[in-house]
Design an enzyme around this catalytic site. Structure first.
Site, PDB file in Angstrom:
ATOM      1  N   GLU A 121     -14.812 -14.113   1.724  1.00  0.00           N
ATOM      2  CA  GLU A 121     -14.767 -14.674   0.376  1.00  0.00           C
ATOM      3  C   GLU A 121     -13.452 -15.423   0.163  1.00  0.00           C
ATOM      4  O   GLU A 121     -12.406 -14.992   0.640  1.00  0.00           O
ATOM      5  CB  GLU A 121     -14.887 -13.568  -0.674  1.00  0.00           C
ATOM      6  N   LEU A 177     -13.720  -7.930  -6.158  1.00  0.00           N
ATOM      7  CA  LEU A 177     -12.864  -7.543  -5.045  1.00  0.00           C
ATOM      8  C   LEU A 177     -12.908  -8.648  -3.999  1.00  0.00           C
ATOM      9  O   LEU A 177     -13.989  -9.069  -3.587  1.00  0.00           O
ATOM     10  CB  LEU A 177     -13.329  -6.225  -4.414  1.00  0.00           C
ATOM     11  N   GLU A 236      14.715 -27.534 -10.598  1.00  0.00           N
ATOM     12  CA  GLU A 236      13.765 -28.041  -9.610  1.00  0.00           C
ATOM     13  C   GLU A 236      12.515 -28.560 -10.297  1.00  0.00           C
ATOM     14  O   GLU A 236      12.106 -28.033 -11.340  1.00  0.00           O
ATOM     15  CB  GLU A 236      13.387 -26.953  -8.601  1.00  0.00           C
ATOM     16  N   HIS A 252      22.313  -3.544  -5.260  1.00  0.00           N
ATOM     17  CA  HIS A 252      22.665  -3.258  -6.649  1.00  0.00           C
ATOM     18  C   HIS A 252      23.185  -4.505  -7.355  1.00  0.00           C
ATOM     19  O   HIS A 252      23.840  -5.353  -6.757  1.00  0.00           O
ATOM     20  CB  HIS A 252      23.726  -2.155  -6.721  1.00  0.00           C
ATOM     21  N   ASP A 297      23.807 -24.473 -11.337  1.00  0.00           N
ATOM     22  CA  ASP A 297      22.467 -24.510 -10.766  1.00  0.00           C
ATOM     23  C   ASP A 297      21.877 -25.903 -10.944  1.00  0.00           C
ATOM     24  O   ASP A 297      22.374 -26.727 -11.715  1.00  0.00           O
ATOM     25  CB  ASP A 297      21.585 -23.453 -11.439  1.00  0.00           C
ATOM     26  N   GLU A 311      14.358   2.122  -6.192  1.00  0.00           N
ATOM     27  CA  GLU A 311      14.434   2.493  -4.775  1.00  0.00           C
ATOM     28  C   GLU A 311      13.531   1.607  -3.922  1.00  0.00           C
ATOM     29  O   GLU A 311      13.905   1.218  -2.807  1.00  0.00           O
ATOM     30  CB  GLU A 311      14.087   3.972  -4.592  1.00  0.00           C
ATOM     31  N   GLU A 363       0.869  -1.178   0.000  1.00  0.00           N
ATOM     32  CA  GLU A 363       0.000   0.000   0.000  1.00  0.00           C
ATOM     33  C   GLU A 363       0.910   1.234   0.000  1.00  0.00           C
ATOM     34  O   GLU A 363       1.608   1.500   0.968  1.00  0.00           O
ATOM     35  CB  GLU A 363      -0.919  -0.030   1.217  1.00  0.00           C
ATOM     36  N   ASP A 379      14.787 -23.111  -4.153  1.00  0.00           N
ATOM     37  CA  ASP A 379      15.831 -22.994  -5.170  1.00  0.00           C
ATOM     38  C   ASP A 379      17.146 -23.525  -4.604  1.00  0.00           C
ATOM     39  O   ASP A 379      17.657 -23.021  -3.609  1.00  0.00           O
ATOM     40  CB  ASP A 379      15.970 -21.525  -5.587  1.00  0.00           C
ATOM     41  N   VAL A 431     -19.574  -7.955  -1.184  1.00  0.00           N
ATOM     42  CA  VAL A 431     -20.519  -8.132  -2.288  1.00  0.00           C
ATOM     43  C   VAL A 431     -19.914  -9.136  -3.256  1.00  0.00           C
ATOM     44  O   VAL A 431     -18.909  -8.853  -3.909  1.00  0.00           O
ATOM     45  CB  VAL A 431     -20.806  -6.794  -2.998  1.00  0.00           C
TER      46      VAL A 431
END
Length: 606
Positions: A415, A410, A472, A345, A469, A336, A202, A484, A405
């Site tokens: 729900e 939504l 999987e 980075h 690597d 950011e 949010e 992983d 509703v």
């Protein structure tokens, strides 16, 4: 009966070669002109909204016809979204404008699986779309009584000739400065590693007083810029399974409410304190970003606290309004926010399949919307280690719609799902009549979920990204791909040119390629002796802010030197202390690897 009507764009495909035009996005020197005519497609007798949920456009790009599909970003705003500005006498003015019928869309190009689009349809079409691997921008031409648009590439926007701009974050790691073997010993449970389940941030965005003066007091223009930025943020962060909900914007229309100075560090600290002591008390949110028109000292265009999401005073970032192209500013803000989510980075061994990635410390010639493999791993470690509660759970909807509703798309209290009306529902897992999952449903999402059921055991869900690597496979009992994993650190790789390190095979040649391009190679050994200087540019590591010179045996674990057309001992330097340094885990001698600025035996490093 539904009357299906085509939405058509008629294109006059004649680029204005050699000419230029001034658009909101800047001075563009090569573009195509598009004439748009839009017709809606609605059930007969239905009330037409101002902006349809879905739209389709046909157009030509470079003379080739394409079909652009757009879908409204219904999760762009929270239902308690608010806007705040200030009167000349300093009074706070907060409104709750209706945002349901907004004009911001995501989309795709038909028959192009890699395509994306982020478009504002408020006054014509404005935004960008990716077609056949290239990004195009579209923007209305301000001609009287005309529906003309310009289509152009980023490379055709004139830019000032200036030094490269950088992120101001210099903290190298949110974890303790332990030996590199620590990363290979991370153990997480299947439940902890559910980073691929959606998180919800949010977000509140604030615009400082310089933004107001820069836009001649036009608050509507600032709002529109912020809306477009957040629409792009949603497009970017979906690759990390994160949704961004804009819960509010605040414009400091009278004066700055925290100190905004030429020092990016001081501005960030002041803004964080103000957010924790003032903003949080009147507006619930997870993260705040300050959009400023100040030109910070040095090369800095953005700064944030690392691994700080949900922290009262530190879940913030500061972003410079660096470009009139909103995609560029959105990428800086995503960078950011990435720091807030524990992502450091990128280094030379990181890749995303593009020229540059979002977490590169230096802004790229081509804005990237892709997170690298390193970023995804760092984010997963952060989620597993910190478990930031404010984003791990979907926001409660009691403050958004009450009572619940079923059928409004939504997900509300009580729900299990909400896919709209039975006629419009496209979710096979959801019973649209009850907003409950069907009794036979095993899963809704995840790499090992297909059509609401677990994929069979042995189905590959994560390919091996390198010879270090391990691929999987699904277990048949879970929607999540197993943790992983990778081959043992220190195992030889790339024909003994390197040693495996956390699933990668870092070698200097690849790092030179990432920094300077395909013509770069590793410099001669003599170049690395500069690292014995211990000065501003050449050293092995920092200790209490002091650059420590390399011992002779460690010189290949300091600044990376590459042979380029420009110089036989070329190197990169920036305010980011990790940028241009040899990556941890890189082979520095036979049987040895770099570990925190030392060249150590591979047997003891891991």
């Amino acid at each position: 009966m539904i009357q299906v009507l085509l939405v058509t764009i008629c294109l006059a495909a004649f680029p204005y070669q050699g000419s230029s035009i001034i658009l909101e996005s800047g001075n563009v020197n090569d573009y195509e002109v598009v004439y748009a005519r839009k017709v809606t497609a609605l059930p007969k007798g239905a009330v037409q909204p101002k902006y349809e949920d879905t739209m389709q456009y046909e157009l030509k790009v470079n003379g080739e016809p394409v079909v652009l599909h757009l879908e409204k970003n219904k999760q762009l705003f929270s239902k308690d979204y608010s806007e705040t500005h200030y009167s000349p006498d300093g009074r706070e003015i907060t409104t709750y404008p209706p945002v349901e019928d907004h004009c911001y869309y995501h989309g795709r190009i038909e028959n192009d699986a890699d395509s994306t689009a982020s478009i504002s349809a408020c006054n014509g079409l404005k935004g960008h779309f990716k077609l056949q691997g290239e990004t195009y921008f579209i923007e209305p031409l301000k001609l009287p009584n005309s529906e003309a648009h310009a289509v152009f590439k980023y490379e055709n926007v004139e830019k000032e000739d200036e030094v490269p701009k950088m992120c101001g974050v210099t903290q190298t790691n949110w974890e303790s400065d332990e030996p590199i073997k620590k990363a290979s010993q991370l153990v997480v449970t299947a439940e902890q590693q559910r980073y691929n389940h959606y998180k919800y941030i949010e977000l509140v965005i604030l615009a400082d007083y310089r933004m107001v003066t820069k836009n001649n007091g036009d608050l509507g223009k600032i709002r529109t810029k912020i809306y477009e930025i957040v629409n792009i943020l949603n497009e970017i962060f979906r690759y990390l399974y994160i949704r961004i909900a804009l819960v509010g914007i605040e414009i400091w229309s009278n004066a700055d409410l925290s100190n905004v100075t030429l020092s990016a560090d001081d501005t960030l600290a002041s803004f964080g304190t103000w957010r924790g002591t003032v903003l949080l008390k009147r507006k619930s949110h997870d993260n705040a970003q300050l959009l400023t028109a100040i030109d910070f000292d040095g090369q800095t265009i953005g700064i944030a606290n690392i691994a700080s999401m949900c922290n009262q005073n530190k879940s913030v970032g500061v972003v410079m309004d660096y470009s009139p192209i909103n995609l560029v500013v959105a990428v800086i803000m995503a960078h950011e926010m990435g720091h807030n989510l524990g992502i450091n980075h990128d280094t030379g061994s990181c890749s995303c399949g593009g020229y540059s990635c979002i977490m590169a410390p230096e802004i790229s010639d081509q804005p990237s919307k892709l997170f690298s493999n390193c970023s995804k791993q760092a984010y997963q470690r952060y989620i597993n280690y910190y478990k930031p509660q404010c984003i791990l759970n979907e926001p409660l909807r009691t403050d958004i719609v009450s009572p619940p509703v079923c059928g409004n798309e939504l997900l509300e209290m009580g729900e299990e799902c909400d896919c709209g009306s039975p006629r419009n529902c496209r979710d096979p897992c959801c019973d649209a009549a009850t907003c409950k999952l069907h009794s036979w449903v095993e899963c809704e999402s995840g790499e090992c979920c297909d059509q609401c059921r677990f994929k069979g055991a042995g189905t590959e869900c994560r390919a091996a990204r390198s010879e270090c690597d391990i691929a999987e496979s699904c277990t048949g009992q879970s929607a999540d791909c197993p943790t992983d994993d990778f081959k043992r650190n220190g195992q030889p790789c790339l024909h003994n040119y390197g040693y495996c390190y956390n699933g990668n095979c870092p070698i200097m040649y690849h790092q030179c390629y990432a920094l300077f391009g395909s013509n770069a190679t590793v410099a001669e050994d003599g170049c690395f002796e500069f690292n014995e200087n211990g000065d501003k540019y050449f050293y092995c590591r920092k200790q209490s802010g002091v650059n420590i010179p390399c011992a002779q045996e460690d010189v290949k674990c300091g600044r990376l030197f590459c042979h380029t057309k420009k110089h036989p001992c070329d190197y990169k330097y920036s305010e980011d202390p990790d940028y241009g340094m040899v990556d941890n885990g890189t082979k520095c001698a036979d049987g040895k690897v770099c570990s925190n600025g030392h060249c150590v035996d591979v047997a003891t490093a891991y």
